[in-house]
Design a protein around this motif. Structure first.
Motif, PDB file in Angstrom:
ATOM      1  N   PHE A 136      18.594  11.006  16.394  1.00 10.42           N
ATOM      2  CA  PHE A 136      19.609  10.268  15.863  1.00 10.42           C
ATOM      3  C   PHE A 136      20.126   9.370  15.123  1.00 10.42           C
ATOM      4  O   PHE A 136      21.334   9.326  14.586  1.00 10.42           O
ATOM      5  CB  PHE A 136      19.884   9.872  17.789  1.00 10.42           C
ATOM      6  N   LYS A 137      18.308   8.501  14.887  1.00  8.51           N
ATOM      7  CA  LYS A 137      18.844   7.590  13.808  1.00  8.51           C
ATOM      8  C   LYS A 137      18.796   8.966  12.061  1.00  8.51           C
ATOM      9  O   LYS A 137      19.111   8.055  11.557  1.00  8.51           O
ATOM     10  CB  LYS A 137      17.412   6.862  13.363  1.00  8.51           C
ATOM     11  N   ARG A 138      18.275   9.933  12.934  1.00  2.67           N
ATOM     12  CA  ARG A 138      18.561  11.003  10.606  1.00  2.67           C
ATOM     13  C   ARG A 138      19.436  11.029  10.957  1.00  2.67           C
ATOM     14  O   ARG A 138      20.128  11.540   9.907  1.00  2.67           O
ATOM     15  CB  ARG A 138      17.103  11.600  11.394  1.00  2.67           C
ATOM     16  N   ILE A 139      20.163  11.845  12.229  1.00  8.58           N
ATOM     17  CA  ILE A 139      22.290  11.923  11.742  1.00  8.58           C
ATOM     18  C   ILE A 139      22.330  10.696  11.718  1.00  8.58           C
ATOM     19  O   ILE A 139      23.017  11.168   9.844  1.00  8.58           O
ATOM     20  CB  ILE A 139      22.096  12.553  12.727  1.00  8.58           C
ATOM     21  N   ILE A 140      22.501   9.720  11.490  1.00  6.44           N
ATOM     22  CA  ILE A 140      23.408   8.849  11.422  1.00  6.44           C
ATOM     23  C   ILE A 140      22.911   8.591   9.921  1.00  6.44           C
ATOM     24  O   ILE A 140      23.948   8.199   9.509  1.00  6.44           O
ATOM     25  CB  ILE A 140      23.050   7.662  12.221  1.00  6.44           C
ATOM     26  N   ARG A 141      21.330   8.618  10.019  1.00  5.45           N
ATOM     27  CA  ARG A 141      21.197   8.509   8.193  1.00  5.45           C
ATOM     28  C   ARG A 141      21.948   9.180   7.140  1.00  5.45           C
ATOM     29  O   ARG A 141      22.353   8.614   6.711  1.00  5.45           O
ATOM     30  CB  ARG A 141      19.889   8.007   8.226  1.00  5.45           C
ATOM     31  N   GLU A 142      21.673  10.219   7.695  1.00  2.35           N
ATOM     32  CA  GLU A 142      22.353  11.045   6.918  1.00  2.35           C
ATOM     33  C   GLU A 142      24.160  11.279   6.856  1.00  2.35           C
ATOM     34  O   GLU A 142      24.221  11.600   5.810  1.00  2.35           O
ATOM     35  CB  GLU A 142      21.942  12.536   7.337  1.00  2.35           C
ATOM     36  N   ARG A 143      24.161  11.266   7.567  1.00  2.00           N
ATOM     37  CA  ARG A 143      25.828  10.511   7.999  1.00  2.00           C
ATOM     38  C   ARG A 143      26.730   9.696   7.298  1.00  2.00           C
ATOM     39  O   ARG A 143      27.427   9.576   6.318  1.00  2.00           O
ATOM     40  CB  ARG A 143      26.320  10.722   9.066  1.00  2.00           C
ATOM     41  N   PHE A 144      25.792   8.580   7.722  1.00  2.00           N
ATOM     42  CA  PHE A 144      26.023   7.406   6.157  1.00  2.00           C
ATOM     43  C   PHE A 144      24.895   6.631   5.401  1.00  2.00           C
ATOM     44  O   PHE A 144      23.981   7.458   5.462  1.00  2.00           O
ATOM     45  CB  PHE A 144      26.390   6.495   7.763  1.00  2.00           C
ATOM     46  N   VAL A 145      26.310   6.736   4.773  1.00  2.00           N
ATOM     47  CA  VAL A 145      25.278   5.339   3.455  1.00  2.00           C
ATOM     48  C   VAL A 145      24.556   4.355   3.711  1.00  2.00           C
ATOM     49  O   VAL A 145      25.664   3.273   3.939  1.00  2.00           O
ATOM     50  CB  VAL A 145      26.161   5.455   2.548  1.00  2.00           C
ATOM     51  N   ILE A 146      23.736   4.147   4.426  1.00  2.00           N
ATOM     52  CA  ILE A 146      23.112   3.012   5.016  1.00  2.00           C
ATOM     53  C   ILE A 146      22.113   2.155   3.815  1.00  2.00           C
ATOM     54  O   ILE A 146      21.046   2.889   3.033  1.00  2.00           O
ATOM     55  CB  ILE A 146      22.150   3.109   6.294  1.00  2.00           C
ATOM     56  N   LEU A 147      22.570   1.250   3.289  1.00  3.57           N
ATOM     57  CA  LEU A 147      22.428   0.584   2.027  1.00  3.57           C
ATOM     58  C   LEU A 147      20.260   0.253   2.803  1.00  3.57           C
ATOM     59  O   LEU A 147      19.693  -0.027   3.889  1.00  3.57           O
ATOM     60  CB  LEU A 147      22.435  -0.624   1.748  1.00  3.57           C
ATOM     61  N   GLY A 148      19.386   0.817   1.770  1.00  3.75           N
ATOM     62  CA  GLY A 148      18.006   0.817   1.663  1.00  3.75           C
ATOM     63  C   GLY A 148      17.770   2.252   2.872  1.00  3.75           C
ATOM     64  O   GLY A 148      16.073   1.840   3.480  1.00  3.75           O
ATOM     65  N   GLY A 149      18.616   2.431   3.309  1.00  4.93           N
ATOM     66  CA  GLY A 149      18.294   3.921   4.041  1.00  4.93           C
ATOM     67  C   GLY A 149      17.437   4.890   3.190  1.00  4.93           C
ATOM     68  O   GLY A 149      16.272   5.210   3.302  1.00  4.93           O
ATOM     69  N   LEU A 150      16.611   4.868   1.578  1.00 10.68           N
ATOM     70  CA  LEU A 150      16.477   5.942   1.157  1.00 10.68           C
ATOM     71  C   LEU A 150      15.213   5.432   0.644  1.00 10.68           C
ATOM     72  O   LEU A 150      14.464   5.806  -0.302  1.00 10.68           O
ATOM     73  CB  LEU A 150      16.721   6.689  -0.269  1.00 10.68           C
ATOM     74  N   ALA A 151      14.386   3.473   0.639  1.00 11.87           N
ATOM     75  CA  ALA A 151      14.083   3.175  -0.107  1.00 11.87           C
ATOM     76  C   ALA A 151      12.822   3.755   0.510  1.00 11.87           C
ATOM     77  O   ALA A 151      11.849   3.672  -0.701  1.00 11.87           O
ATOM     78  CB  ALA A 151      14.193   1.372   1.005  1.00 11.87           C
ATOM     79  N   GLY A 152      12.246   4.366   1.249  1.00 13.68           N
ATOM     80  CA  GLY A 152      10.661   4.723   1.895  1.00 13.68           C
ATOM     81  C   GLY A 152      10.745   6.230   1.620  1.00 13.68           C
ATOM     82  O   GLY A 152       9.545   7.041   1.851  1.00 13.68           O
TER      83      GLY A 152
END
Length: 90
Positions: free
Chosen positions: A73-89
């Motif tokens: 679920f979190k992966r789908i949400i992360r891919e659908r919405f731009v979450i600041l720091g979501g791509l930091a890792g």
């Protein structure tokens, strides 16, 4: 020493039915997250409600939901919405 409990046919049928319901519920809600026009709070609410339904089907198994389904679920949400720091890792 391990205690192994053998389920009878009715218990197995009940567990299989609950597993089918859970899979259907998870698949449906993941499709909604991927396709519907939602806000970020609505997306997290769908994830929360799905977990509540899973726990209703399988009491005391919320940690299993957190291990298996929450990351999806979190992966789908992360891919659908731009979450600041979501791509930091990455």
């Amino acid at each position: 020493m391990y205690h192994v409990r053998i389920m009878d046919r009715d218990e197995m049928a009940d567990e299989e039915m609950r597993m089918r319901r859970l899979r259907m519920l998870v698949d449906l809600n993941q499709a909604v997250l991927m396709q519907a026009n939602l806000t970020l709070p609505e997306a997290f609410e769908i994830m929360r409600c799905t977990k509540n339904a899973a726990v209703a089907l399988f009491p005391d198994k919320g940690d299993v939901f957190d291990l298996i389904y929450a990351p999806r679920f979190k992966r789908i949400i992360r891919e659908r919405f731009v979450i600041l720091g979501g791509l930091a890792g990455k």
